[in-house]
Design a protein around this motif. Structure first.
Motif, PDB file in Angstrom:
ATOM      1  N   VAL A 123       0.985  -1.142   0.099  1.00 41.45           N
ATOM      2  CA  VAL A 123       0.057   0.007  -0.101  1.00 41.45           C
ATOM      3  C   VAL A 123       0.967   1.205   0.018  1.00 41.45           C
ATOM      4  CG1 VAL A 123      -1.625   1.280   1.271  1.00 41.45           C
ATOM      5  CG2 VAL A 123      -2.071  -1.197   0.943  1.00 41.45           C
ATOM      6  N   GLU A 124       2.004   1.191   0.860  1.00 40.22           N
ATOM      7  CA  GLU A 124       2.901   2.444   1.029  1.00 40.22           C
ATOM      8  C   GLU A 124       3.587   2.989  -0.313  1.00 40.22           C
ATOM      9  OE1 GLU A 124       2.319  -0.093   3.196  1.00 40.22           O
ATOM     10  OE2 GLU A 124       2.037   0.764   5.016  1.00 40.22           O
ATOM     11  N   LEU A 125       3.827   1.532  -1.214  1.00 39.32           N
ATOM     12  CA  LEU A 125       4.892   1.840  -2.339  1.00 39.32           C
ATOM     13  C   LEU A 125       3.758   2.352  -3.290  1.00 39.32           C
ATOM     14  CD1 LEU A 125       6.508  -1.764  -2.315  1.00 39.32           C
ATOM     15  CD2 LEU A 125       7.613   0.726  -2.269  1.00 39.32           C
ATOM     16  N   VAL A 126       2.391   1.773  -3.394  1.00 42.25           N
ATOM     17  CA  VAL A 126       1.539   2.105  -4.625  1.00 42.25           C
ATOM     18  C   VAL A 126       1.229   3.850  -4.186  1.00 42.25           C
ATOM     19  CG1 VAL A 126      -1.029   2.033  -5.141  1.00 42.25           C
ATOM     20  CG2 VAL A 126       0.312   0.131  -4.994  1.00 42.25           C
ATOM     21  N   ARG A 127       1.117   4.136  -3.005  1.00 42.78           N
ATOM     22  CA  ARG A 127       0.636   5.446  -2.784  1.00 42.78           C
ATOM     23  C   ARG A 127       1.870   6.431  -2.917  1.00 42.78           C
ATOM     24  NH1 ARG A 127      -4.089   6.610  -0.980  1.00 42.78           N
ATOM     25  NH2 ARG A 127      -5.347   5.149   0.086  1.00 42.78           N
ATOM     26  N   THR A 128       3.210   5.960  -2.676  1.00 46.02           N
ATOM     27  CA  THR A 128       4.248   6.735  -2.740  1.00 46.02           C
ATOM     28  C   THR A 128       4.992   6.894  -4.089  1.00 46.02           C
ATOM     29  OG1 THR A 128       4.778   6.128  -0.672  1.00 46.02           O
ATOM     30  CG2 THR A 128       6.764   7.146  -1.865  1.00 46.02           C
ATOM     31  N   PHE A 129       4.737   5.581  -5.014  1.00 42.62           N
ATOM     32  CA  PHE A 129       5.575   5.759  -6.226  1.00 42.62           C
ATOM     33  C   PHE A 129       4.691   5.509  -7.239  1.00 42.62           C
ATOM     34  CE2 PHE A 129       8.691   4.461  -3.159  1.00 42.62           C
ATOM     35  CZ  PHE A 129       9.913   5.189  -3.426  1.00 42.62           C
ATOM     36  N   LEU A 130       3.388   4.984  -7.372  1.00 37.25           N
ATOM     37  CA  LEU A 130       2.570   4.571  -8.532  1.00 37.25           C
ATOM     38  C   LEU A 130       1.537   5.768  -8.746  1.00 37.25           C
ATOM     39  CD1 LEU A 130       1.921   2.995 -11.094  1.00 37.25           C
ATOM     40  CD2 LEU A 130       0.516   1.657  -9.434  1.00 37.25           C
ATOM     41  N   LEU A 131       0.787   5.895  -7.665  1.00 35.24           N
ATOM     42  CA  LEU A 131      -0.348   6.974  -7.708  1.00 35.24           C
ATOM     43  C   LEU A 131       0.112   8.300  -8.323  1.00 35.24           C
ATOM     44  CD1 LEU A 131      -2.782   5.947  -4.826  1.00 35.24           C
ATOM     45  CD2 LEU A 131      -2.879   5.145  -7.202  1.00 35.24           C
ATOM     46  N   PRO A 132       1.232   8.922  -7.575  1.00 35.32           N
ATOM     47  CA  PRO A 132       1.562  10.108  -8.100  1.00 35.32           C
ATOM     48  C   PRO A 132       1.973  10.221  -9.644  1.00 35.32           C
ATOM     49  CG  PRO A 132       2.623   9.587  -6.255  1.00 35.32           C
ATOM     50  CD  PRO A 132       2.082   8.342  -6.699  1.00 35.32           C
ATOM     51  N   ARG A 133       2.261   9.052 -10.305  1.00 29.36           N
ATOM     52  CA  ARG A 133       2.618   8.896 -11.651  1.00 29.36           C
ATOM     53  C   ARG A 133       1.471   8.733 -12.656  1.00 29.36           C
ATOM     54  NH1 ARG A 133       7.764   6.950 -12.931  1.00 29.36           N
ATOM     55  NH2 ARG A 133       7.272   7.422 -14.754  1.00 29.36           N
ATOM     56  N   ILE A 134       0.473   8.569 -11.973  1.00 29.58           N
ATOM     57  CA  ILE A 134      -0.880   8.016 -12.911  1.00 29.58           C
ATOM     58  C   ILE A 134      -1.340   9.264 -13.528  1.00 29.58           C
ATOM     59  CG2 ILE A 134      -3.238   7.092 -12.826  1.00 29.58           C
ATOM     60  CD1 ILE A 134      -0.975   5.054 -12.500  1.00 29.58           C
ATOM     61  N   GLU A 135      -1.414   9.209 -14.879  1.00 31.92           N
ATOM     62  CA  GLU A 135      -2.024  10.625 -15.746  1.00 31.92           C
ATOM     63  C   GLU A 135      -3.513  10.688 -15.507  1.00 31.92           C
ATOM     64  OE1 GLU A 135      -0.123   9.513 -19.362  1.00 31.92           O
ATOM     65  OE2 GLU A 135       1.885   9.784 -18.596  1.00 31.92           O
ATOM     66  N   GLN A 136      -4.214   9.576 -15.314  1.00 34.12           N
ATOM     67  CA  GLN A 136      -5.710  10.052 -15.094  1.00 34.12           C
ATOM     68  C   GLN A 136      -6.057  10.179 -13.738  1.00 34.12           C
ATOM     69  OE1 GLN A 136      -4.154   7.139 -16.351  1.00 34.12           O
ATOM     70  NE2 GLN A 136      -4.483   7.720 -18.626  1.00 34.12           N
ATOM     71  N   THR A 137      -7.263  10.932 -13.691  1.00 40.57           N
ATOM     72  CA  THR A 137      -7.505  11.144 -12.411  1.00 40.57           C
ATOM     73  C   THR A 137      -8.329  10.072 -11.713  1.00 40.57           C
ATOM     74  OG1 THR A 137      -8.127  13.533 -12.990  1.00 40.57           O
ATOM     75  CG2 THR A 137      -9.402  12.877 -10.978  1.00 40.57           C
ATOM     76  N   VAL A 138      -7.660   9.460 -10.438  1.00 41.00           N
ATOM     77  CA  VAL A 138      -8.143   8.361 -10.007  1.00 41.00           C
ATOM     78  C   VAL A 138      -8.388   8.480  -8.643  1.00 41.00           C
ATOM     79  CG1 VAL A 138      -6.918   6.940 -11.419  1.00 41.00           C
ATOM     80  CG2 VAL A 138      -5.915   7.097  -9.444  1.00 41.00           C
ATOM     81  N   THR A 139      -9.488   7.833  -7.987  1.00 40.61           N
ATOM     82  CA  THR A 139      -9.642   7.504  -6.480  1.00 40.61           C
ATOM     83  C   THR A 139      -9.227   6.232  -5.971  1.00 40.61           C
ATOM     84  OG1 THR A 139     -11.974   7.323  -6.782  1.00 40.61           O
ATOM     85  CG2 THR A 139     -11.422   9.444  -6.394  1.00 40.61           C
ATOM     86  N   VAL A 140      -8.874   5.904  -4.976  1.00 39.63           N
ATOM     87  CA  VAL A 140      -8.441   4.666  -4.406  1.00 39.63           C
ATOM     88  C   VAL A 140      -8.997   4.403  -3.251  1.00 39.63           C
ATOM     89  CG1 VAL A 140      -6.162   4.639  -5.640  1.00 39.63           C
ATOM     90  CG2 VAL A 140      -6.372   5.385  -3.272  1.00 39.63           C
ATOM     91  N   VAL A 141      -9.244   2.888  -2.914  1.00 39.70           N
ATOM     92  CA  VAL A 141      -9.645   2.597  -1.797  1.00 39.70           C
ATOM     93  C   VAL A 141      -8.756   1.511  -1.418  1.00 39.70           C
ATOM     94  CG1 VAL A 141     -11.271   0.940  -2.943  1.00 39.70           C
ATOM     95  CG2 VAL A 141     -11.728   1.557  -0.771  1.00 39.70           C
ATOM     96  N   GLU A 142      -8.744   1.462   0.061  1.00 43.51           N
ATOM     97  CA  GLU A 142      -7.970   0.137   0.631  1.00 43.51           C
ATOM     98  C   GLU A 142      -9.147  -0.689   1.255  1.00 43.51           C
ATOM     99  OE1 GLU A 142      -4.875   1.468   3.404  1.00 43.51           O
ATOM    100  OE2 GLU A 142      -4.435   3.438   2.327  1.00 43.51           O
ATOM    101  N   ILE A 143      -8.692  -1.774   1.025  1.00 42.51           N
ATOM    102  CA  ILE A 143      -9.650  -2.835   1.430  1.00 42.51           C
ATOM    103  C   ILE A 143      -9.099  -3.844   2.246  1.00 42.51           C
ATOM    104  CG2 ILE A 143     -11.211  -4.913   0.402  1.00 42.51           C
ATOM    105  CD1 ILE A 143     -11.077  -3.273  -2.215  1.00 42.51           C
ATOM    106  N   GLY A 144      -9.554  -4.378   3.474  1.00 48.56           N
ATOM    107  CA  GLY A 144      -9.184  -5.330   4.207  1.00 48.56           C
ATOM    108  C   GLY A 144      -9.299  -6.713   3.631  1.00 48.56           C
ATOM    109  N   THR A 145      -8.332  -7.159   3.065  1.00 44.08           N
ATOM    110  CA  THR A 145      -8.849  -8.410   2.244  1.00 44.08           C
ATOM    111  C   THR A 145      -7.533  -9.388   2.164  1.00 44.08           C
ATOM    112  OG1 THR A 145      -9.688  -9.419   0.149  1.00 44.08           O
ATOM    113  CG2 THR A 145      -8.606  -7.422  -0.044  1.00 44.08           C
ATOM    114  N   ALA A 146      -7.721 -10.694   1.880  1.00 41.10           N
ATOM    115  CA  ALA A 146      -6.439 -11.772   1.650  1.00 41.10           C
ATOM    116  C   ALA A 146      -5.983 -11.372   0.082  1.00 41.10           C
ATOM    117  CB  ALA A 146      -6.994 -12.902   1.917  1.00 41.10           C
ATOM    118  N   HIS A 147      -6.888 -10.785  -0.511  1.00 38.59           N
ATOM    119  CA  HIS A 147      -6.417 -10.409  -2.133  1.00 38.59           C
ATOM    120  C   HIS A 147      -5.800  -9.055  -2.183  1.00 38.59           C
ATOM    121  CE1 HIS A 147      -8.568 -13.665  -3.474  1.00 38.59           C
ATOM    122  NE2 HIS A 147      -9.471 -13.541  -2.776  1.00 38.59           N
ATOM    123  N   ASN A 148      -5.785  -8.196  -3.393  1.00 36.42           N
ATOM    124  CA  ASN A 148      -5.008  -7.094  -3.480  1.00 36.42           C
ATOM    125  C   ASN A 148      -5.817  -6.006  -2.576  1.00 36.42           C
ATOM    126  OD1 ASN A 148      -4.145  -4.604  -4.465  1.00 36.42           O
ATOM    127  ND2 ASN A 148      -5.460  -4.829  -6.587  1.00 36.42           N
TER     128      ASN A 148
END
Length: 121
Positions: free
Chosen positions: A50-75
């Motif tokens: 989660v920290e990697l995605v928030r720190t390195f991937l999301l700032p680079r995404i060119e589209q306008t996105v919203t994200v959700v964190e889910i308590g799950t055994a999956h992604n």
């Protein structure tokens, strides 16, 4: 003469659009191999997805996105809207996936370790 390059982890943007994205939320082999090679107990220092995605991937995404964190055994981190359109049906393969750019972002393993150690306290 070629110099040694630092190992890195690739975060695929498409992982944000699937329940099974980012190796289904499991630590990737490159992280486990890095830990083993450096004497790090990967059961004591959790993979900081989660920290990697928030720190390195999301700032680079060119589209306008919203994200959700889910308590799950999956992604555990997914995009729920892209440019204002709900994409949650995409998570389960029930709708076509929108294009997220860039396709991927490379993160040096030293940065992955830094975030993992910060998360571990």
């Amino acid at each position: 003469m070629t110099g040694a390059t630092e190992p890195y982890l690739t975060l695929d943007s498409g992982g944000l659009l699937s329940k099974w994205g980012f190796n289904d939320g499991d630590p990737p082999d490159v992280w486990l191999d890095y830990c083993a090679a450096h004497g790090i107990d990967d059961t004591e220092v959790a993979f900081p997805l989660v920290e990697l995605v928030r720190t390195f991937l999301l700032p680079r995404i060119e589209q306008t996105v919203t994200v959700v964190e889910i308590g799950t055994a999956h992604n555990p981190i997914r995009v729920d809207t892209v440019d204002g359109v709900d994409v949650t049906e995409v998570w389960f393969g029930r709708a076509p996936a929108p294009l997220l750019t860039p396709d991927e972002v490379d993160v040096p393993m030293t940065e992955v370790l830094r975030l993992a150690l910060a998360k571990a306290g």
